[in-house]
Enzyme design. Structure first.
Site, mmCIF file in Angstrom:
data_model
loop_
_atom_site.group_PDB
_atom_site.id
_atom_site.type_symbol
_atom_site.label_atom_id
_atom_site.label_comp_id
_atom_site.label_asym_id
_atom_site.label_seq_id
_atom_site.Cartn_x
_atom_site.Cartn_y
_atom_site.Cartn_z
ATOM 1 N N GLU A 111 -22.892 -80.203 -17.217
ATOM 2 C CA GLU A 111 -24.133 -79.681 -16.145
ATOM 3 C C GLU A 111 -23.807 -78.417 -14.577
ATOM 4 O O GLU A 111 -23.986 -78.336 -14.437
ATOM 5 C CB GLU A 111 -24.957 -80.927 -15.491
ATOM 6 C CG GLU A 111 -25.530 -81.896 -16.517
ATOM 7 C CD GLU A 111 -26.762 -81.173 -16.695
ATOM 8 O OE1 GLU A 111 -27.356 -80.344 -16.064
ATOM 9 O OE2 GLU A 111 -27.311 -81.855 -17.594
ATOM 10 N N ASP B 115 -25.666 -37.907 -17.072
ATOM 11 C CA ASP B 115 -26.045 -39.274 -17.069
ATOM 12 C C ASP B 115 -27.289 -39.619 -17.118
ATOM 13 O O ASP B 115 -27.883 -38.574 -18.241
ATOM 14 C CB ASP B 115 -25.951 -38.902 -14.870
ATOM 15 C CG ASP B 115 -25.777 -41.355 -14.972
ATOM 16 O OD1 ASP B 115 -26.868 -41.275 -14.584
ATOM 17 O OD2 ASP B 115 -24.692 -40.836 -14.360
ATOM 18 N N LYS C 227 -20.637 -43.895 -19.569
ATOM 19 C CA LYS C 227 -20.549 -45.204 -18.316
ATOM 20 C C LYS C 227 -21.662 -46.135 -18.402
ATOM 21 O O LYS C 227 -23.113 -45.533 -19.037
ATOM 22 C CB LYS C 227 -21.549 -44.323 -16.828
ATOM 23 C CG LYS C 227 -21.432 -44.567 -15.731
ATOM 24 C CD LYS C 227 -22.299 -43.518 -14.418
ATOM 25 C CE LYS C 227 -22.916 -44.504 -13.383
ATOM 26 N NZ LYS C 227 -23.282 -43.299 -12.403
ATOM 27 N N ASP D 186 -24.154 -48.723 -17.183
ATOM 28 C CA ASP D 186 -25.212 -48.998 -16.485
ATOM 29 C C ASP D 186 -25.552 -51.043 -16.844
ATOM 30 O O ASP D 186 -25.732 -50.826 -17.413
ATOM 31 C CB ASP D 186 -25.505 -48.053 -15.791
ATOM 32 C CG ASP D 186 -25.317 -48.029 -14.615
ATOM 33 O OD1 ASP D 186 -25.776 -48.870 -13.831
ATOM 34 O OD2 ASP D 186 -26.037 -46.760 -13.777
ATOM 35 N N ASN E 207 -29.098 -51.886 -14.571
ATOM 36 C CA ASN E 207 -29.511 -51.572 -12.946
ATOM 37 C C ASN E 207 -30.989 -52.529 -12.731
ATOM 38 O O ASN E 207 -31.788 -52.473 -11.795
ATOM 39 C CB ASN E 207 -30.503 -50.511 -13.184
ATOM 40 C CG ASN E 207 -29.457 -49.497 -12.598
ATOM 41 O OD1 ASN E 207 -28.456 -49.653 -12.277
ATOM 42 N ND2 ASN E 207 -29.654 -48.522 -13.556
ATOM 43 N N SER F 264 -22.959 -51.455 -12.134
ATOM 44 C CA SER F 264 -24.556 -52.042 -11.742
ATOM 45 C C SER F 264 -24.925 -52.055 -10.627
ATOM 46 O O SER F 264 -25.000 -52.199 -9.429
ATOM 47 C CB SER F 264 -24.063 -53.791 -12.030
ATOM 48 O OG SER F 264 -25.101 -54.155 -11.979
ATOM 49 N N ASP G 211 -15.740 -57.455 -10.771
ATOM 50 C CA ASP G 211 -15.124 -58.636 -11.159
ATOM 51 C C ASP G 211 -14.255 -58.106 -12.428
ATOM 52 O O ASP G 211 -14.188 -56.738 -13.258
ATOM 53 C CB ASP G 211 -16.307 -59.181 -11.680
ATOM 54 C CG ASP G 211 -16.653 -58.654 -12.677
ATOM 55 O OD1 ASP G 211 -16.123 -58.896 -13.819
ATOM 56 O OD2 ASP G 211 -18.120 -59.065 -12.349
ATOM 57 N N ASP H 218 -23.606 -47.320 -5.488
ATOM 58 C CA ASP H 218 -23.825 -46.441 -5.314
ATOM 59 C C ASP H 218 -24.134 -45.162 -4.498
ATOM 60 O O ASP H 218 -24.480 -44.170 -4.501
ATOM 61 C CB ASP H 218 -25.505 -47.063 -5.635
ATOM 62 C CG ASP H 218 -25.117 -46.834 -7.187
ATOM 63 O OD1 ASP H 218 -25.271 -46.441 -7.946
ATOM 64 O OD2 ASP H 218 -26.894 -47.557 -7.843
ATOM 65 N N GLU I 171 -16.214 -22.780 -0.673
ATOM 66 C CA GLU I 171 -16.584 -24.594 -1.008
ATOM 67 C C GLU I 171 -15.175 -24.748 -2.004
ATOM 68 O O GLU I 171 -14.606 -25.736 -2.273
ATOM 69 C CB GLU I 171 -17.598 -25.027 -1.090
ATOM 70 C CG GLU I 171 -18.267 -25.249 0.640
ATOM 71 C CD GLU I 171 -19.960 -25.604 -0.198
ATOM 72 O OE1 GLU I 171 -20.464 -26.329 1.098
ATOM 73 O OE2 GLU I 171 -20.386 -25.286 -1.165
#
Length: 724
Positions: free
Chosen positions: A170, A359, A469, A471, A473, A517, A524, A538, A604
């Site tokens: 448990e 993506d 990648k 993901d 979500n 995620s 982790d 994000d 740029e």
């Protein structure tokens, strides 16, 4: 020897720490000590005294001074008279809770027992295994300790072997630390989507401080890591202890201050939605916890974890610094085709960027985020060509190519859902919870994992893909499986995820996987075992990223931070920051771009090319040097940090607040060699002792969010450089 057994006292030594435990006369395993290096077992810390309502084991007869309710333990379990936070709760088939675990044996092994289906640090290490047994239930509990001596890390895990009738777990925690004294603060890492892992430090008072996740993933809200430190500890001094869970699902971590001011620190699986039956001769494996100790402050503790993960946990398919990439998401969202991705790649190539990533939106009938998840086939009509063709064209430019997947979720508007609605986690006959117009696939079922794995492999087998990648979500809700027993679903789901990733890596050993995620919702150590970099958040706003990177750095290596330069006004905050500043912040990570470079001006693009060159020149130092936090961006006017090795130092700083008549900031540079001298790129020579005590002046210019980059090289000394 890193592990020493003397009769029934067991000692673990790292380079700078010692961990001790002892079996007492009744066969209970008690904790003695964890801290600075020591040799002699401090049995005098086991203070025995009659304490009223603290009960006494039957074996203690009339000795009221012996109670497990107050003694420090290695693995406290329900049913032994200890009313504090427990590491194990067992329920028998009759519904009886509790067990009675006594010592059986301890042995040193030259490696470590593999945790079946779970990630863990390297197995090539010396380990101690302590076997406890409940003779009535015929239940063995094996506590495993592995010593990573050079990085001051000890890992703990637990496995339960049932030789009797079916029992149900448990609650189970993989690591427990008891402290008989100490005035402590606890640091946790909290937040929300787009603002993850913000340090929260507070004094440990009576009661229980808890962080946890029951979202199916480790979560944006609470990271599975805790630090317990002296109340006066800072970056460079004081005792600090950490626990970090090598697991990516539901977890729970707690600090309890008991009735006598003793402290207990525990970490492991969350009991929410968890009720796990273990049948006769089955083995249950509890995930690993990394523990570390520093007697010299929080910086050293972080460095232990950074070095330990890089050396013993993370498996990188690309040797050296990973390619600098540009991702199409903030450049075009769903509005792209093969030609626009190719033009993005051409523009990236002109700025020396090394990889382009396409993506979300290239598969199925995916024109928005409310359809087609689960339909993993290339939408050639949208692209105007095959994925193999697009990949070949991009490779011909000399760039690598990557694509986005979200394998764990399913859209109701999808061919897969119409064919297999039972593949989704949802409670029968009840209205279910949607998030982002999608449901979660039941990865606790092997046939579901196999079905998605086959689709993904069909893509990867027919196009040359260097990177994906990965993901995820949404959080998991509506926890019901059509085949898996309900108390096993959340744990077996994570095993299914790990199985998928393990098979993917084995089949495509050169494939780089970046975890994601919704950004940092599953950042982790468990995911880092499979995905050597994870999209940090994000939120790509440079100023917010200073805080997110600051908090993340307490536990995780900078080399794992997916960090990109994005367009302004920023898409999450609307803030406008200079391109130079966005580059400086993004360099504290894997480095890349998240904007439409085809719309950038010539000036740029020139700056972007210079940023790429700068990052490449410093990348090894950034990813492999010791990391020092030089300010707190949550409270200070400036965010500053340093990367240091034996020969050089790189300092990045960003001005957060703009105030009139502020002429300079003085940043104390920790981590430099005492009595050494350093020289910057303009030839200025600095005494390290002065930089540590008085600081390095950063001259303020007019304008918002000014950034600073200072590179120092160690030199031999003043006299040898003509400074008599």
């Amino acid at each position: 020897m890193s592990i020493v057994i003397r009769e029934k006292t067991f000692t673990l030594h790292t380079s700078n720490s010692t961990y001790m435990m002892q079996v007492d006369s009744f066969g209970y395993l008690l904790h003695l000590y964890y801290g600075k290096k020591a040799e002699h077992a401090p049995e005098y810390l086991l203070v025995k005294k009659d304490r009223g309502f603290s009960g006494n084991p039957y074996d203690a007869n009339n000795d009221r001074t012996y109670s497990l309710d107050v003694l420090p333990q290695e693995f406290p379990f329900d049913g032994n008279g200890d009313y504090r936070t427990s590491s194990l709760i067992i329920r028998t088939k009759e519904g009886i809770y509790g067990c009675d675990l006594r010592f059986v044996k301890a042995e040193i092994i030259d490696n470590k027992t593999k945790l079946k289906g779970l990630p863990s640090m390297s197995e090539n290490v010396e380990s101690l295994e302590v076997t406890l047994e409940d003779s009535l239930l015929h239940l063995e509990v094996i506590l495993s300790y592995s010593v990573y001596e050079d990085v001051d890390i000890i890992t703990r895990s637990v496995r339960i072997i049932n030789h009797g009738e079916t029992v149900t777990i448990e609650n189970i925690k993989s690591a427990n630390l008891d402290f008989v004294s100490g005035d402590f603060d606890v640091i946790s890492f909290c937040g929300r989507h787009t603002m993850e892992r913000i340090p929260n430090r507070q004094k440990v008072n009576h009661g229980i401080y808890k962080i946890s996740s029951k979202r199916g993933a480790s979560s944006h809200q609470y990271n599975p890591a805790l630090i317990l430190c002296d109340s006066n500890a800072n970056e460079m001094s004081g005792n600090a202890y950490s626990m970090n869970f090598v697991y990516s699902g539901n977890f729970e971590a707690m600090i309890e201050a008991d009735q006598y001011g003793q402290k207990r620190m525990v970490m492991g699986l969350s009991p929410d939605y968890f009720s796990y039956p273990v049948e006769h001769e089955d083995i249950f494996y509890a995930p690993e916890v990394m523990m570390s100790y520093s007697s010299s402050g929080l910086s050293r503790l972080s460095q232990n974890l950074h070095q330990g993960m890089r050396k013993y946990l993370i498996h990188d398919p690309m040797v050296g610094i990973k390619p600098i990439l540009i991702n199409s998401w903030e450049a075009s969202y769903f509005n792209f085709n093969g030609e626009s991705i190719y033009q993005l790649a051409k523009a990236a190539k002109s700025c020396d960027i090394e990889m382009v990533v396409m993506d979300d939106g290239w598969f199925g009938q995916r024109e928005s985020d409310n359809a087609a998840l689960g339909d993993w086939y290339v939408n050639e009509e949208k692209l105007g060509e095959s994925l193999a063709s697009l990949s070949s064209r991009i490779h011909d430019l000399g760039l690598k190519f990557g694509i986005w997947f979200e394998p764990e979720c399913i859209s109701e508007d999808s061919d897969l859902y119409r064919k297999h609605p039972d593949y989704a986690l949802k409670v029968p006959h009840r209205k279910y919870i949607r998030a982002r117009e999608q449901l979660v696939l039941d990865f606790s079922r092997k046939e579901v994992v196999d079905a998605i794995f086959k689709q993904v492999c069909d893509i990867l087998d027919h196009a040359s893909i260097d990177y994906i990648k990965w993901d995820f979500n949404r959080s998991i809700s509506d926890i019901y499986s059509s085949t898996t027993p309900q108390g096993k679903v959340t744990y077996d789901y994570v095993l299914g995820l790990y199985s998928f990733l393990e098979r993917l890596i084995k089949r495509y050993p050169k494939l780089l996987i970046e975890g994601c995620s919704g950004g940092g919702g599953r950042f982790d150590a468990g995911m880092l075992y499979y995905t050597p970099q994870i999209w940090l958040s994000d939120n790509t706003d440079a100023i917010d990223r200073l805080s997110i990177q600051y908090g993340s750095s307490f536990i995780y290596p900078i080399s794992t931070f997916g960090s990109h330069v994005s367009a302004v006004p920023n898409h999450q905050t609307g803030r406008i920051t200079p391109l130079d500043t966005r580059g400086v912040v993004a360099m504290s990570g894997t480095f890349g771009y998240e904007l439409d470079i085809t719309k950038c001006s010539d000036e740029e693009r020139k700056v972007i090319k210079e940023q790429v060159a700068t990052f490449k020149s410093y990348a090894s130092l950034i990813h492999e040097g010791l990391y020092y936090r030089l300010s707190d961006p949550l409270h200070d006017d400036i965010g500053a940090y340093a990367f240091i090795n034996e020969d050089e130092a790189l300092i990045f700083a960003v001005r957060i607040k703009n105030q009139a008549s502020r002429y300079a900031y003085f940043i104390k540079i920790e981590g430099l060699e005492d009595d050494a001298y350093y020289q910057d790129e303009k030839g200025q020579i600095y005494d390290a002792n002065i930089l540590k005590t008085q600081g390095l002046p950063l001259i303020v210019e007019v304008g918002d969010y000014q950034s600073f980059t200072i590179h120092l090289t160690k030199i031999k000394g003043e006299k040898e450089n003509g400074k008599n």
